[in-house]
Design an enzyme around this catalytic site. Structure first.
Site, PDB file in Angstrom:
ATOM      1  N   GLU A 191       3.405 -11.117   3.546  1.00 46.08           N
ATOM      2  CA  GLU A 191       1.687 -11.494   3.449  1.00 46.08           C
ATOM      3  C   GLU A 191       1.107 -11.495   1.636  1.00 46.08           C
ATOM      4  O   GLU A 191       0.619 -12.512   1.852  1.00 46.08           O
ATOM      5  CB  GLU A 191       0.449 -11.674   4.423  1.00 46.08           C
ATOM      6  CG  GLU A 191       1.138 -11.951   5.661  1.00 46.08           C
ATOM      7  CD  GLU A 191       0.635 -10.767   6.479  1.00 46.08           C
ATOM      8  OE1 GLU A 191       0.433 -10.111   7.147  1.00 46.08           O
ATOM      9  OE2 GLU A 191      -0.476 -11.567   7.850  1.00 46.08           O
TER      10      GLU A 191
ATOM     11  N   GLU B  22       6.414  -7.418  12.654  1.00 49.15           N
ATOM     12  CA  GLU B  22       5.033  -7.372  13.450  1.00 49.15           C
ATOM     13  C   GLU B  22       5.131  -7.246  14.889  1.00 49.15           C
ATOM     14  O   GLU B  22       4.612  -6.154  15.455  1.00 49.15           O
ATOM     15  CB  GLU B  22       3.813  -8.133  12.865  1.00 49.15           C
ATOM     16  CG  GLU B  22       3.178  -7.913  11.609  1.00 49.15           C
ATOM     17  CD  GLU B  22       3.184  -8.331  10.270  1.00 49.15           C
ATOM     18  OE1 GLU B  22       4.774  -9.504  10.451  1.00 49.15           O
ATOM     19  OE2 GLU B  22       2.836  -7.841   9.291  1.00 49.15           O
TER      20      GLU B  22
HETATM   21  C1  3H9 Z   1       1.502  -4.843   8.716  1.00 48.29           C
HETATM   22  O1  3H9 Z   1       2.101  -5.453   7.792  1.00 48.29           O
HETATM   23  C2  3H9 Z   1       0.214  -5.925   9.764  1.00 48.29           C
HETATM   24  C3  3H9 Z   1      -0.642  -6.615   8.888  1.00 48.29           C
HETATM   25  O2  3H9 Z   1       0.098  -8.430   9.533  1.00 48.29           O
HETATM   26  C4  3H9 Z   1      -1.328  -7.051   8.411  1.00 48.29           C
HETATM   27  C5  3H9 Z   1      -2.273  -5.937   7.962  1.00 48.29           C
HETATM   28  C6  3H9 Z   1      -3.695  -6.798   8.175  1.00 48.29           C
HETATM   29  N1  3H9 Z   1       3.544   1.762   7.226  1.00 48.29           N
HETATM   30  O3  3H9 Z   1      12.749   2.909   7.963  1.00 48.29           O
HETATM   31  P1  3H9 Z   1      12.979   3.964   6.980  1.00 48.29           P
HETATM   32  C7  3H9 Z   1       7.580   5.170   6.366  1.00 48.29           C
HETATM   33  S1  3H9 Z   1       2.181  -4.493   9.573  1.00 48.29           S
HETATM   34  C8  3H9 Z   1       3.871   3.094   6.745  1.00 48.29           C
HETATM   35  O4  3H9 Z   1      13.214   5.578   7.717  1.00 48.29           O
HETATM   36  P2  3H9 Z   1      14.857   2.906   5.648  1.00 48.29           P
HETATM   37  C9  3H9 Z   1       8.614   5.294   7.899  1.00 48.29           C
HETATM   38  O5  3H9 Z   1       8.596   5.933   8.094  1.00 48.29           O
HETATM   39  C10 3H9 Z   1       3.873  -4.206   9.411  1.00 48.29           C
HETATM   40  N2  3H9 Z   1       5.126   3.750   7.099  1.00 48.29           N
HETATM   41  O6  3H9 Z   1      13.332   3.057   5.915  1.00 48.29           O
HETATM   42  C11 3H9 Z   1       9.295   6.743   6.647  1.00 48.29           C
HETATM   43  O7  3H9 Z   1       8.572   7.907   6.213  1.00 48.29           O
HETATM   44  P3  3H9 Z   1       9.324   9.002   6.528  1.00 48.29           P
HETATM   45  C12 3H9 Z   1       5.001  -4.031   8.956  1.00 48.29           C
HETATM   46  C13 3H9 Z   1       6.173   3.208   6.750  1.00 48.29           C
HETATM   47  O8  3H9 Z   1      15.422   2.856   4.151  1.00 48.29           O
HETATM   48  C14 3H9 Z   1       9.940   6.008   5.450  1.00 48.29           C
HETATM   49  O9  3H9 Z   1       9.052   4.736   4.996  1.00 48.29           O
HETATM   50  N3  3H9 Z   1       6.222  -3.657   8.386  1.00 48.29           N
HETATM   51  C15 3H9 Z   1       6.111   1.743   6.649  1.00 48.29           C
HETATM   52  O10 3H9 Z   1      15.681   2.552   7.293  1.00 48.29           O
HETATM   53  C16 3H9 Z   1      11.151   5.443   5.241  1.00 48.29           C
HETATM   54  O11 3H9 Z   1      11.378   4.816   5.923  1.00 48.29           O
HETATM   55  C17 3H9 Z   1       7.180  -3.154   8.881  1.00 48.29           C
HETATM   56  O12 3H9 Z   1       6.962  -3.352  10.324  1.00 48.29           O
HETATM   57  C18 3H9 Z   1       4.932   1.157   6.808  1.00 48.29           C
HETATM   58  N4  3H9 Z   1       5.003  -0.253   6.886  1.00 48.29           N
HETATM   59  O13 3H9 Z   1      14.130   0.903   6.322  1.00 48.29           O
HETATM   60  C19 3H9 Z   1       8.291  -2.711   8.379  1.00 48.29           C
HETATM   61  N5  3H9 Z   1       7.121   1.562   6.330  1.00 48.29           N
HETATM   62  O14 3H9 Z   1      10.185   9.484   5.273  1.00 48.29           O
HETATM   63  C20 3H9 Z   1       8.492  -1.279   8.610  1.00 48.29           C
HETATM   64  C21 3H9 Z   1       8.406   2.797   6.542  1.00 48.29           C
HETATM   65  O15 3H9 Z   1       8.207  10.613   6.336  1.00 48.29           O
HETATM   66  N6  3H9 Z   1       9.000  -0.239   7.923  1.00 48.29           N
HETATM   67  N7  3H9 Z   1       6.894   3.703   6.583  1.00 48.29           N
HETATM   68  O16 3H9 Z   1       9.925   8.965   8.333  1.00 48.29           O
HETATM   69  C22 3H9 Z   1      10.914  -0.953   8.154  1.00 48.29           C
HETATM   70  O17 3H9 Z   1      10.918  -1.662   8.532  1.00 48.29           O
HETATM   71  C23 3H9 Z   1      12.084   0.146   7.207  1.00 48.29           C
HETATM   72  O18 3H9 Z   1      11.034   0.938   6.892  1.00 48.29           O
HETATM   73  C24 3H9 Z   1      12.574  -0.126   5.707  1.00 48.29           C
HETATM   74  C25 3H9 Z   1      12.632   0.369   5.507  1.00 48.29           C
HETATM   75  C26 3H9 Z   1      13.301  -1.868   6.254  1.00 48.29           C
HETATM   76  C27 3H9 Z   1      11.287  -1.012   4.769  1.00 48.29           C
END
Ligand code: 3H9
Length: 693
Positions: free
Chosen positions: A108, A128
């Site tokens: 976004e 999301e």
């Molecule tokens: C959003 O964006 C809302 C908006 O539209 C509106 C706003 C107003 N936040 O998965 P991994 C941490 S909603 C905080 O093992 P990978 C995760 O907990 C969001 N922490 O790595 C982990 O911590 P730890 C939309 C986050 O390489 C570490 O990072 N976005 C977030 O297998 C590593 O993660 C998503 O839904 C976060 N957003 O995969 C994306 N993301 O090491 C969510 C990750 O302490 N994330 N962490 O356990 C993912 O899909 C995967 O983490 C990603 C990397 C593909 C990025």
């Protein structure tokens, strides 16, 4: 270089200002990141030397979304919208330089840049929906303006990560630059844009694609209809669809109001809370207390599977899919050939649906070879998984052989779904190498892998198994040895109650309906019909002693025979069966019981609360590390509805005190099957929650 704050730098490269974010692990939009962006853009816009601005991220990825840990509390200023306004209204061209995964709020933000460039390995998505949400920073209004409403519907309701090449053709990125040269490429692009005086494109003003869909409500009606089954029970997909409808039918600012309202509703609701909990629960499950991050891993280059049946074949496919060669051993040629042929057929079916290419079918089949001899094929393997009949004597015999054949250090795994792995390990001279790898059927599809730690399993074998699980796309949970481990042990509680309820007056379809409405893909009796009632049933020994015996004797062995608990029509639609009802009623009369009308509420509580109680016992016995691990098991292996978090999360929503009170009430009426675990009593006395365990 100017440090804007702890996570943001601003540099000038000739006439291009470069804002660099560095907020590990995934550059999520925390308060510090928002502040860094806001101040960074302000400074870059104000700098007369800068003619264009590039936003780029350090580390493994561009911004991967809002910071999910901040959800649920008020967000500190600046808000994301302030940052986006500043970017979009910048008088100098803004270019987002994208690598890794540009997700959610990250995309976004990128959509508020005037241009985007990406490396070929980058992936774009609005995931999301998987958190029970919708893109709440303008994504619902901007994405359809870029890719059109149809593509936006698919992307936003699936959360799919779109590869860069597809992003380029769909207009999500303007250019691809060479891998590893993102910064240079983005700066060169920005320079070109400034030199050519290209327009400052604002996606919010690009209405052609949404206007083209105006007056065509069938786009949405058809999409809803086609996906009704997939979206059943979930709120977020429908809310995402509504926002895209708003993008099509309303001016941008009005659409933004719809987005804000629906986003807030989802954020405040129980489904998103459960789905956000799930996100962290799955990541938490990867962390094993007491096993250091630098525990040496065993390289897994070649794997063996014993047994070419449904389970063995499915297990082998997981490794071939990840490019790891597998050899399957069977005792006889015929079942081996049959097993290999089924694997090929499975791959061909996936290819026919477009899941993989014909070349991939060949590649994967070539990675799976068959053998009739462990002695000849297993000496150089790094991991062997036994997937034969659930009989202790057979398994012990195999493990004694493996001990003699396999090289030192090889992992010896059993796929048992509940036998004592310590006993299996005891026949080897290397119990430290023995572990349980419990796959769920169909093993090439189901996400869950229960990794079962036996008494002597080494840290290295556990750490390797956890890593390997991720490599083959499984969600792994480490559990301890006990009958049925975590998943089946808890399932046993539900099965027992379902059977008892039938003898008290509830019909199988009543029970199935209640559990289906709760959100399970099917209830226990529909499940039995699908799996086959005759699993474990021996015709010669059957003497009509159970409802199942009578059904199987009448050749009602499930869907495959056109009848089981249910009757099935030619399209496999289930109908309550008068035959089954009579069989059940005969059993009730014979047992002397008085059938009664059983409420849906009782069915649900009788099936679910003993599961929660069993979960507490499992934690008491330290057979699971944490309560959320149990939820991960039940979501990924047993179809627990994601939007209800898992049995332990659900128990917290109901209230541990209510669960305890009901268990006590049931125990008083129906006996000790409902005896509350002492830990449950303590939990309630201490005013704690299941998630505290
Ligand atoms: C959003 O964006 C809302 C908006 O539209 C509106 C706003 C107003 N936040 O998965 P991994 C941490 S909603 C905080 O093992 P990978 C995760 O907990 C969001 N922490 O790595 C982990 O911590 P730890 C939309 C986050 O390489 C570490 O990072 N976005 C977030 O297998 C590593 O993660 C998503 O839904 C976060 N957003 O995969 C994306 N993301 O090491 C969510 C990750 O302490 N994330 N962490 O356990 C993912 O899909 C995967 O983490 C990603 C990397 C593909 C990025």
């Amino acid at each position: 270089m100017t440090a804007i704050n702890a996570v943001t730098d601003l540099t000038l490269d000739g006439e291009v200002a470069v804002i660099t974010l560095n907020s590990p692990p995934v550059n999520a939009l925390s308060a510090a990141v928002r502040q860094g962006l806001f101040e960074g853009f302000k400074a870059a816009i104000a700098d007369p030397a800068a003619k264009a601005i590039v936003l780029i991220c350090e580390g493994r990825t561009f911004i991967a979304g809002a910071d999910i840990t901040e959800f649920g509390s008020a967000m500190a200023d600046p808000q994301l919208a302030d940052v986006q306004d500043m970017m979009e209204s910048s008088t100098k061209p803004v270019v987002a330089a994208i690598h890794g995964t540009v997700l959610g709020g990250g995309l976004e933000v990128a959509l508020c840049a005037h241009y985007r460039v990406a490396v070929p390995s980058a992936k774009f998505g609005l995931p999301e929906v998987n958190l029970g949400l919708l893109p709440g920073a303008g994504g619902t209004q901007r994405l359809p303006r870029v890719v059109g409403p149809e593509r936006a519907l698919e992307m936003m309701t699936s959360g799919r990560h779109v590869p860069a090449k597809e992003a380029l053709s769909g207009g999500l990125t303007d250019e691809l630059v060479e891998e590893g040269k993102l910064k240079e490429g983005a700066i060169a692009f920005a320079r070109k844009v400034a030199a050519e005086n290209r327009p400052l494109t604002k996606i919010r003003d690009q209405n052609a694609k949404v206007e083209a869909a105006r007056g065509k409500p069938e786009i949405f009606a058809d999409f809803r209809k086609a996906n009704a089954r997939k979206f059943r029970g979930f709120l977020a997909p429908e809310y995402n669809i509504k926002c895209i409808e708003a993008a099509v039918n309303l001016p941008f600012d009005e659409g933004m109001k719809v987005e804000r309202k629906l986003f807030n509703e989802l954020m405040a609701g129980s489904q998103s809370a459960a789905q956000r909990y799930t996100f962290f629960a799955e990541r938490q499950a990867q962390k094993i207390p007491g096993i250091a991050d630098d525990t040496p891993l065993i390289p897994i280059k070649k794997v063996g599977v014993i047994g070419a049946g449904t389970m063995g074949g499915g297990i082998a496919m997981n490794f071939a899919n990840a490019g790891i060669p597998v050899v399957i051993v069977e005792q006889k040629q015929e079942p081996l050939d049959k097993g290999l042929a089924i694997i090929r057929k499975n791959y061909e079916r996936t290819a026919s649906r477009g899941g993989i290419t014909a070349a991939q079918v060949e590649e994967r089949c070539a990675l799976i070879t068959g053998s009739l001899s462990m002695e000849e094929s297993f000496a150089d393997l790094d991991l062997v998984i036994e997937a034969v009949f659930e009989r202790m004597d057979i398994k012990k015999d195999i493990f004694a052989k493996l001990d003699a054949i396999c090289k030192p250090g090889a992992i010896l795994a059993t796929n048992t779904s509940g036998l004592n792995i310590d006993e299996i390990a005891s026949v080897t001279k290397r119990p430290e190498s023995v572990i349980g790898l419990h796959f769920f059927s169909p093993a090439n599809v189901m996400k869950l892998l229960e990794i079962v730690r036996a008494d002597h399993t080494s840290d290295s074998v556990i750490a390797t198994s956890m890593k390997l699980a991720k490599q083959i796309g499984k969600t792994a949970v480490l559990v301890g040895v006990c009958p049925g481990f975590v998943g089946n042990r808890i399932l046993g509680q539900r099965q027992r109650e379902a059977q008892k309820l039938v003898m008290e007056g509830a019909m199988p379809w009543d029970i199935d309906r209640v559990l289906y409405d709760f959100g399970f893909p099917m209830g226990p009796f529909a499940m039995s019909d699908l799996a086959g009632l005759d699993i474990g049933w021996v015709k010669e020994k059957s003497n009509g002693e159970s409802i199942r015996d009578v059904l199987c004797e009448a050749d009602r062995r499930g869907q495959k025979t056109g009848a089981g608990y249910y009757d099935y029509d030619e399209n496999r639609n289930a109908k309550p069966s008068p035959f089954t009802e009579k069989v059940i009623n005969d059993f009730i009369v014979k047992s002397g019981a008085n059938p009664r009308k059983i409420s849906d509420e009782e069915i649900l509580e009788r099936c679910i609360f003993p599961m929660i109680n069993e979960g507490v016992k499992i934690l008491e016995e330290k057979k699971a590390i944490r309560s959320s691990d149990i939820d991960v098991v039940w979501q990924n292996g047993y179809g627990w509805p994601v939007y209800r978090g898992g049995p332990m999360w659900y128990g917290d929503q109901v209230g541990p005190d209510k669960v305890l009170a009901k268990m006590q009430e049931f125990q008083a009426k129906m006996g000790d099957a409902f005896k509350p675990s002492p830990l449950l009593e303590k939990l309630v006395a201490d005013g704690k929650k299941f998630s505290d365990l």
